[in-house]
Scaffold this motif. Sequence first.
Motif, mmCIF file in Angstrom:
data_model
loop_
_atom_site.group_PDB
_atom_site.id
_atom_site.type_symbol
_atom_site.label_atom_id
_atom_site.label_comp_id
_atom_site.label_asym_id
_atom_site.label_seq_id
_atom_site.Cartn_x
_atom_site.Cartn_y
_atom_site.Cartn_z
ATOM 1 N N GLN A 109 -2.293 0.706 -6.354
ATOM 2 C CA GLN A 109 -2.056 -0.869 -5.857
ATOM 3 C C GLN A 109 -0.881 -0.489 -4.694
ATOM 4 O OE1 GLN A 109 -3.083 -0.155 -8.744
ATOM 5 N NE2 GLN A 109 -4.637 -1.378 -9.077
ATOM 6 N N LEU A 110 0.133 0.165 -5.150
ATOM 7 C CA LEU A 110 1.315 0.513 -4.661
ATOM 8 C C LEU A 110 1.104 1.105 -3.195
ATOM 9 C CD1 LEU A 110 4.495 0.117 -4.621
ATOM 10 C CD2 LEU A 110 4.963 2.266 -5.364
ATOM 11 N N PHE A 111 0.175 2.140 -3.025
ATOM 12 C CA PHE A 111 0.033 2.875 -1.938
ATOM 13 C C PHE A 111 -0.638 1.886 -1.060
ATOM 14 C CE2 PHE A 111 -3.467 5.079 0.217
ATOM 15 C CZ PHE A 111 -2.679 5.864 1.117
ATOM 16 N N LEU A 112 -1.791 1.010 -1.547
ATOM 17 C CA LEU A 112 -2.423 -0.029 -0.454
ATOM 18 C C LEU A 112 -1.395 -1.160 -0.082
ATOM 19 C CD1 LEU A 112 -5.600 -0.334 -2.325
ATOM 20 C CD2 LEU A 112 -5.300 0.694 -0.235
ATOM 21 N N ALA A 113 -0.372 -1.391 -0.752
ATOM 22 C CA ALA A 113 0.623 -2.257 -0.308
ATOM 23 C C ALA A 113 1.396 -2.056 0.709
ATOM 24 C CB ALA A 113 1.272 -2.762 -1.597
ATOM 25 N N VAL A 114 1.872 -0.522 0.519
ATOM 26 C CA VAL A 114 2.631 0.030 1.602
ATOM 27 C C VAL A 114 1.826 0.120 2.990
ATOM 28 C CG1 VAL A 114 4.023 1.905 2.315
ATOM 29 C CG2 VAL A 114 4.329 1.232 0.023
ATOM 30 N N ILE A 115 0.765 0.572 2.816
ATOM 31 C CA ILE A 115 -0.351 0.726 4.114
ATOM 32 C C ILE A 115 -0.353 -0.597 4.611
ATOM 33 C CG2 ILE A 115 -2.599 1.347 4.937
ATOM 34 C CD1 ILE A 115 -0.914 3.796 3.995
ATOM 35 N N VAL A 116 -0.945 -1.648 3.741
ATOM 36 C CA VAL A 116 -0.927 -2.915 4.450
ATOM 37 C C VAL A 116 0.208 -3.753 4.919
ATOM 38 C CG1 VAL A 116 -1.400 -5.544 3.721
ATOM 39 C CG2 VAL A 116 -2.786 -3.663 2.716
ATOM 40 N N LEU A 117 1.408 -3.363 4.489
ATOM 41 C CA LEU A 117 2.755 -3.695 5.231
ATOM 42 C C LEU A 117 2.790 -2.898 6.496
ATOM 43 C CD1 LEU A 117 5.140 -4.102 2.186
ATOM 44 C CD2 LEU A 117 4.386 -5.955 3.560
ATOM 45 N N ILE A 118 2.840 -1.783 6.649
ATOM 46 C CA ILE A 118 2.958 -0.939 7.866
ATOM 47 C C ILE A 118 1.961 -1.350 8.865
ATOM 48 C CG2 ILE A 118 2.780 1.301 8.901
ATOM 49 C CD1 ILE A 118 3.821 2.469 6.548
ATOM 50 N N VAL A 119 0.597 -1.563 8.283
ATOM 51 C CA VAL A 119 -0.166 -2.019 9.307
ATOM 52 C C VAL A 119 -0.057 -3.237 9.703
ATOM 53 C CG1 VAL A 119 -2.640 -2.561 9.482
ATOM 54 C CG2 VAL A 119 -1.876 -0.395 8.403
ATOM 55 N N GLY A 120 0.196 -4.338 8.931
ATOM 56 C CA GLY A 120 0.738 -5.822 9.343
ATOM 57 C C GLY A 120 1.903 -5.627 10.355
ATOM 58 N N VAL A 121 2.838 -4.920 9.870
ATOM 59 C CA VAL A 121 4.088 -4.672 11.100
ATOM 60 C C VAL A 121 3.546 -4.354 12.322
ATOM 61 C CG1 VAL A 121 6.103 -3.662 11.557
ATOM 62 C CG2 VAL A 121 5.811 -4.624 9.127
ATOM 63 N N VAL A 122 2.897 -3.250 12.199
ATOM 64 C CA VAL A 122 2.321 -2.772 13.692
ATOM 65 C C VAL A 122 1.224 -3.677 14.339
ATOM 66 C CG1 VAL A 122 0.852 -0.867 14.847
ATOM 67 C CG2 VAL A 122 2.639 -0.271 13.049
ATOM 68 N N LEU A 123 0.637 -4.263 13.541
ATOM 69 C CA LEU A 123 -0.374 -5.292 14.274
ATOM 70 C C LEU A 123 0.206 -6.401 14.697
ATOM 71 C CD1 LEU A 123 -3.371 -5.897 14.798
ATOM 72 C CD2 LEU A 123 -3.513 -6.873 12.492
ATOM 73 N N GLY A 124 1.296 -6.916 13.953
ATOM 74 C CA GLY A 124 2.010 -8.239 14.326
ATOM 75 C C GLY A 124 2.781 -7.779 15.716
ATOM 76 N N ASP A 125 3.331 -6.490 15.890
ATOM 77 C CA ASP A 125 3.875 -6.150 16.891
ATOM 78 C C ASP A 125 3.093 -6.326 18.257
ATOM 79 O OD1 ASP A 125 6.408 -5.946 15.821
ATOM 80 O OD2 ASP A 125 6.376 -3.861 15.690
ATOM 81 N N LYS A 126 1.812 -5.654 17.852
ATOM 82 C CA LYS A 126 0.713 -5.488 18.993
ATOM 83 C C LYS A 126 0.257 -6.965 19.491
ATOM 84 C CE LYS A 126 -1.923 -3.164 21.712
ATOM 85 N NZ LYS A 126 -1.281 -2.199 22.847
ATOM 86 N N VAL A 127 0.085 -7.901 18.501
ATOM 87 C CA VAL A 127 -0.487 -9.296 18.745
ATOM 88 C C VAL A 127 0.699 -9.858 19.636
ATOM 89 C CG1 VAL A 127 -0.917 -11.350 17.749
ATOM 90 C CG2 VAL A 127 -1.813 -9.470 16.767
ATOM 91 N N GLU A 128 2.085 -9.604 19.491
ATOM 92 C CA GLU A 128 3.112 -10.340 20.299
ATOM 93 C C GLU A 128 2.893 -9.866 21.446
ATOM 94 O OE1 GLU A 128 7.964 -10.515 20.182
ATOM 95 O OE2 GLU A 128 6.961 -8.950 19.230
ATOM 96 N N LEU A 129 2.694 -8.599 21.891
ATOM 97 C CA LEU A 129 2.606 -7.750 23.072
ATOM 98 C C LEU A 129 1.453 -8.827 23.910
ATOM 99 C CD1 LEU A 129 3.568 -4.135 22.778
ATOM 100 C CD2 LEU A 129 4.948 -5.835 23.566
#
Length: 260
Positions: A109-129
């Motif tokens: 669960q911790l592994f998936l949470a970290v992956i989701v956070l990283i993907v969310g941050v990267v995806l959020g940056d991309k959506v902003e662009l």
Amino acid sequence: MQGGSVRAALSAVPLRFWLALGTLVLGVLLGWLVRIVTRRLLRRAGVPGAIEGTTFERTAREFGTSTVAILGAIAGYFVFGIAVFAAIAVAEIEYVAQFWNAVAGFLPQLFLAVIVLIVGVVLGDKVELVVSERFRGVKLPQVNVLPLVAKYSVFYLAALIALGQVGVATAALIVLLAAYVFALVFLGGLAFRQLLSAGAVGAYLLLHQPYTIGDEIRVGEVRGIVQEMDLFVTHVEADDEEYVLPNDKVFADGFARIRT
């Protein structure tokens, strides 16, 4: 004599400890292999090009790494962590095994949470662009807020999903999500009244086309040639000056098409 004592000492070591050591070595090798394979798969999927220019990627580059390398390292460490738990279980170290067995159920669960956070941050940056690029031609001050709203909306959803992975109550997450959506709609309605009005009028103008590019029109004190029109604004050029008129102003003030 000395060699015999060494062999005797080694033979005194229980077999389970040798199996545990072998499990750790295997975990290191598998973790290294998973790290390499993950990085290659992400590169083949075009991830580096897709996230180029995002804040997370730029920050990673400043530290001499990249988003792909970070995700690969996390995947490798996850495999190694599983090997550690397996080794402890094989070694049958009573108190340590009890502790790590309790932690082992939380690790995925911790592994998936970290992956989701990283993907969310990267995806959020991309959506902003992407949003910034789409609204670059709209000359309304409220539009500058849209990329940030889109970015932090993705961040917020990723954080909620990550919290759900580590056991936070789903009901609480739903309440938080509902509160966020309500605040976004309510505050967005107040902040973007002009934008929404301009968009509605722009849709009407684009559908009915009372004037088109190349027509000479007069809106209030502005008279000139229509150079461009989109959902939100109309560009009018007159005497070496370009006026950017919100469509709701065109509709409210009224316009006259000049016949030549």
